[in-house]
Write an enzyme that holds these catalytic residues in place. Sequence first.
Site, PDB file in Angstrom:
ATOM      1  N   ARG A  15     -26.652 -22.014 -10.975  1.00 27.14           N
ATOM      2  CA  ARG A  15     -27.581 -21.598  -9.920  1.00 27.14           C
ATOM      3  C   ARG A  15     -28.693 -22.634  -9.754  1.00 27.14           C
ATOM      4  O   ARG A  15     -29.859 -22.327  -9.657  1.00 27.14           O
ATOM      5  CB  ARG A  15     -28.181 -20.211 -10.246  1.00 27.14           C
ATOM      6  N   GLY A  64     -38.427 -31.759 -19.250  1.00 27.91           N
ATOM      7  CA  GLY A  64     -38.261 -32.915 -18.362  1.00 27.91           C
ATOM      8  C   GLY A  64     -37.911 -32.457 -16.968  1.00 27.91           C
ATOM      9  O   GLY A  64     -37.602 -31.284 -16.743  1.00 27.91           O
ATOM     10  N   ASP A  65     -37.923 -33.428 -16.042  1.00 26.20           N
ATOM     11  CA  ASP A  65     -37.586 -33.154 -14.644  1.00 26.20           C
ATOM     12  C   ASP A  65     -36.303 -33.902 -14.321  1.00 26.20           C
ATOM     13  O   ASP A  65     -36.280 -35.140 -14.381  1.00 26.20           O
ATOM     14  CB  ASP A  65     -38.736 -33.640 -13.745  1.00 26.20           C
ATOM     15  N   PHE A  66     -35.209 -33.180 -14.008  1.00 22.47           N
ATOM     16  CA  PHE A  66     -33.918 -33.861 -13.882  1.00 22.47           C
ATOM     17  C   PHE A  66     -33.886 -34.813 -12.683  1.00 22.47           C
ATOM     18  O   PHE A  66     -32.964 -35.600 -12.538  1.00 22.47           O
ATOM     19  CB  PHE A  66     -32.728 -32.907 -13.866  1.00 22.47           C
ATOM     20  N   ASP A  69       0.860  -1.188   0.000  1.00 24.69           N
ATOM     21  CA  ASP A  69       0.000   0.000   0.000  1.00 24.69           C
ATOM     22  C   ASP A  69       0.893   1.234   0.000  1.00 24.69           C
ATOM     23  O   ASP A  69       1.817   1.326   0.805  1.00 24.69           O
ATOM     24  CB  ASP A  69      -0.913   0.009   1.228  1.00 24.69           C
ATOM     25  N   ASP A  87     -35.309 -28.487 -19.007  1.00 20.55           N
ATOM     26  CA  ASP A  87     -36.001 -27.861 -17.885  1.00 20.55           C
ATOM     27  C   ASP A  87     -37.455 -28.317 -17.853  1.00 20.55           C
ATOM     28  O   ASP A  87     -37.933 -28.971 -18.781  1.00 20.55           O
ATOM     29  CB  ASP A  87     -35.898 -26.329 -17.984  1.00 20.55           C
TER      30      ASP A  87
HETATM   31  C1  LIG Z   1       2.960   8.347  -5.603  1.00 19.05           C
HETATM   32  C2  LIG Z   1       2.694   7.415  -6.737  1.00 19.05           C
HETATM   33  C3  LIG Z   1       1.731   6.404  -6.600  1.00 19.05           C
HETATM   34  N1  LIG Z   1       1.511   5.566  -7.657  1.00 19.05           N
HETATM   35  C4  LIG Z   1       0.504   4.495  -7.570  1.00 19.05           C
HETATM   36  C5  LIG Z   1       1.020   3.186  -6.994  1.00 19.05           C
HETATM   37  C6  LIG Z   1      -0.240   2.479  -6.583  1.00 19.05           C
HETATM   38  O1  LIG Z   1      -0.747   1.739  -7.676  1.00 19.05           O
HETATM   39  C7  LIG Z   1      -1.179   3.635  -6.232  1.00 19.05           C
HETATM   40  C8  LIG Z   1      -1.397   3.698  -4.739  1.00 19.05           C
HETATM   41  O2  LIG Z   1      -2.585   3.001  -4.417  1.00 19.05           O
HETATM   42  P1  LIG Z   1      -2.542   1.619  -3.616  1.00 19.05           P
HETATM   43  O3  LIG Z   1      -3.833   1.496  -2.864  1.00 19.05           O
HETATM   44  O4  LIG Z   1      -1.302   1.450  -2.871  1.00 19.05           O
HETATM   45  O5  LIG Z   1      -2.516   0.509  -4.738  1.00 19.05           O
HETATM   46  P2  LIG Z   1      -3.618   0.251  -5.855  1.00 19.05           P
HETATM   47  O6  LIG Z   1      -4.960   0.660  -5.374  1.00 19.05           O
HETATM   48  O7  LIG Z   1      -3.159   0.823  -7.121  1.00 19.05           O
HETATM   49  O8  LIG Z   1      -3.571  -1.325  -6.010  1.00 19.05           O
HETATM   50  P3  LIG Z   1      -3.858  -2.385  -4.856  1.00 19.05           P
HETATM   51  O9  LIG Z   1      -4.547  -1.647  -3.737  1.00 19.05           O
HETATM   52  O10 LIG Z   1      -4.745  -3.409  -5.485  1.00 19.05           O
HETATM   53  O11 LIG Z   1      -2.556  -2.926  -4.454  1.00 19.05           O
HETATM   54  O12 LIG Z   1      -0.536   4.835  -6.648  1.00 19.05           O
HETATM   55  C9  LIG Z   1       2.191   5.699  -8.872  1.00 19.05           C
HETATM   56  O13 LIG Z   1       1.933   4.935  -9.801  1.00 19.05           O
HETATM   57  N2  LIG Z   1       3.130   6.679  -8.994  1.00 19.05           N
HETATM   58  C10 LIG Z   1       3.400   7.542  -7.982  1.00 19.05           C
HETATM   59  O14 LIG Z   1       4.251   8.425  -8.149  1.00 19.05           O
END
Ligand SMILES: Cc1cn([C@H]2C[C@H](O)[C@@H](COP(=O)(O)OP(=O)(O)OP(=O)(O)O)O2)c(=O)[nH]c1=O
Length: 694
Positions: free
Chosen positions: A602, A585-587, A88, A560
């Site tokens: 489903r 038909g009824d399976f 993140d 079905d």
């Molecule tokens: C600061 C900066 C961020 N980013 C991007 C990286 C990440 O993809 C995004 C930050 O959001 P994140 O939530 O970290 O990542 P995401 O939502 O893209 O993917 P996931 O949560 O599924 O892992 O910003 C750049 O591409 N260049 C940059 O300079």
Amino acid sequence: MVLRPVISKLLGKLVVLASSSPRRLEILHNAGLRFEVVPSWFKETLDKGLFKAPYEYAVETAKQKALEVARRMPFKHLKTPDIVIGADTIVTVDGKILEKPVDKDDAYRMLSSLSGKEHSVFTGVAIILCHEKENEEVDYQLIDFYEETKVKFADLSEDMLWEYINSGEPMDKAGGYGIQALGGMLVEYVHGDFLNVVGFPLNHFCKQLDLIYNQSTSSTDQECPSVHVSNSSSHATSTSTQPPPKMSTQFSHSTSSSTKRNSEPKPRPNSPSASQTHHTNDSPSFSPVHKVMKKNSNSEVGEGSWMLVNSLSKRIEIQSAELQDPEKATLPSTPSRGQAIELNVTEHEDGELKKEDLEQITELMDGFKASKALFTASELCIFDLLQSRPGLDAAQVAKEIKASVKGTERLLEACVSLGLLKSKDGMHHNPLYENADLAVRFLRSDAPFSLRGYIQHCNSTVWPLFSHLESAVREGTNQRERAFGKKSDDVFQDTYYNSQEVKLRFMKAMHSIAKVTGKAVATAFDLSNFKTACDLGGCTGALAYELTKAHPGLSVTVFDLPAVVEMSEHFYPQQKDNRVSFVAGDFFQDELPKADLYILARVLHDWPDEKVHILLTEIADAAAPGCAVLIAETMLDGQTPYSALQSLNMLVQTEGRERTASKYAEMLRKHRFGKTHVVHTKNFLDAVISIKIS
Ligand SMILES: Cc1cn([C@H]2C[C@H](O)[C@@H](COP(=O)(O)OP(=O)(O)OP(=O)(O)O)O2)c(=O)[nH]c1=O
């Protein structure tokens, strides 16, 4: 190259990147890592106020993203990964955390706050090593770290700002910029790992892998080693949990507070230095889960493993218990549940609850009102009216639908708040209404993927049944008699053989779901080996037509009940695809048509296990070795509310239930089907295919 030795350790392992970020995928792919991509379903809504330092929020979010995928895969993909990587990235300036902008104005706000300033980019990374044991229990080893990079923006003019925002680049990036693309024009300098800004600190990641695979004292294949405290430029605190007596789950945990790569490690004002972490052995730590770091009796600070006792491990304990068998998972004692529940509601010093603390529970409590507003607007044909005559005000709509202005006004405003309608100021600020995108695509009767039929079924059948949910829970039976005064052991005989209007409404409901899900199911697997298919309970043929469209060599027989087959041409009057035929038909009663592939979309969720086995026996008797069964259902995964709520739906409506992919695989195995594969289609339904072995 530090990665090279590590790669050899990873070859043959199932490495999963729990991310939808194309940047992360590119960084790891270019580094020679081979992995599967399984985007995480974790909603990035942790309360930032619970974290003492910004990077802790990023690390915790990365953990939860990775953990969600690690837990889901055994259910959804029928395989346990060896390693799951989550990440993140956040931007921080003036103590504020900037994630992805919600709209252009938000991007403007973010970029303006960065203009002319130095800010930090933190990427939190979580690595989860999954060790599946012979009894299918899974040991998780959790290693996480973060990397900080400093970035300085030039002074940005208004023109520059809006030109960049209108490029669209900011919208899916933390802080509203992409340093690797147009956003590079805004940057004066970068101190630290550039790739960390792009979204993945590759070098730090390699060092962690090196620690795990080349420097740990015991191989990760046998047991969970504690991660050594590294003396590199990163500080690391290794902690491990004593596995709870009844679970084999173990967690070792390292949080490394990285300093700038080329500088001497030194504590920074807003982040704990190693010594700080070691000394705070009883202060609440920074994770939203109030961890209490307790030094166990015989370990010296910084050397031994720390006893990590927290509701996080309790919460993961709940989760790993579910991994064994959802039916048997027993939650630990209330305190940990209490702790887990308190995660989303924080009592502030003065005891008042802030609005955002209650948002989640309020949304749940009001959910039924939102559903009923949608159902009512659909029943009153408001979406069709506004499709043909956009821009009506409440009085005009009320007149057309023969309803009160007062009630119509309230309903229209509720639909606007739910994103179903849009409004703009008319004369004298009198709002004028029109369909929002959702209504155009799914709510008008003539939309290609109209869900209006299903909504009518929900409003007329499901809603009354759910109003008896408590009785259904107490009795464990469907509530048709209470809701409709009809005792029925066979839902379909009852539905299809009473009034024409009920029968048609139900078929429209099934048809609308099949239209929305048909292509995803039809294309989930390569079916080129099969020449004939039999779609058992295929209703209007919606899936059958998608199958013949996707597989030119395939013919499909829809099998079905007679009452259904006689109505099916009502849905495709012009259809000329001679590769789709209908047989009545009824399976459960009649001999099944011969086919290479039997499809159950489903259907099985309507029936209890014993009836499912009767049907699978019929199919196994009709299917030669090499034939297949394709099951399309929403697979229970212990994560998304949709499948769990669907299972409640089956409780009130039928004698059936939703099941996990592994449960279907187990049921199929009993009928000599194997080599089972599952695909999560990101649609309402997942698909499971299994081949007749003998
Ligand atoms: C600061 C900066 C961020 N980013 C991007 C990286 C990440 O993809 C995004 C930050 O959001 P994140 O939530 O970290 O990542 P995401 O939502 O893209 O993917 P996931 O949560 O599924 O892992 O910003 C750049 O591409 N260049 C940059 O300079």
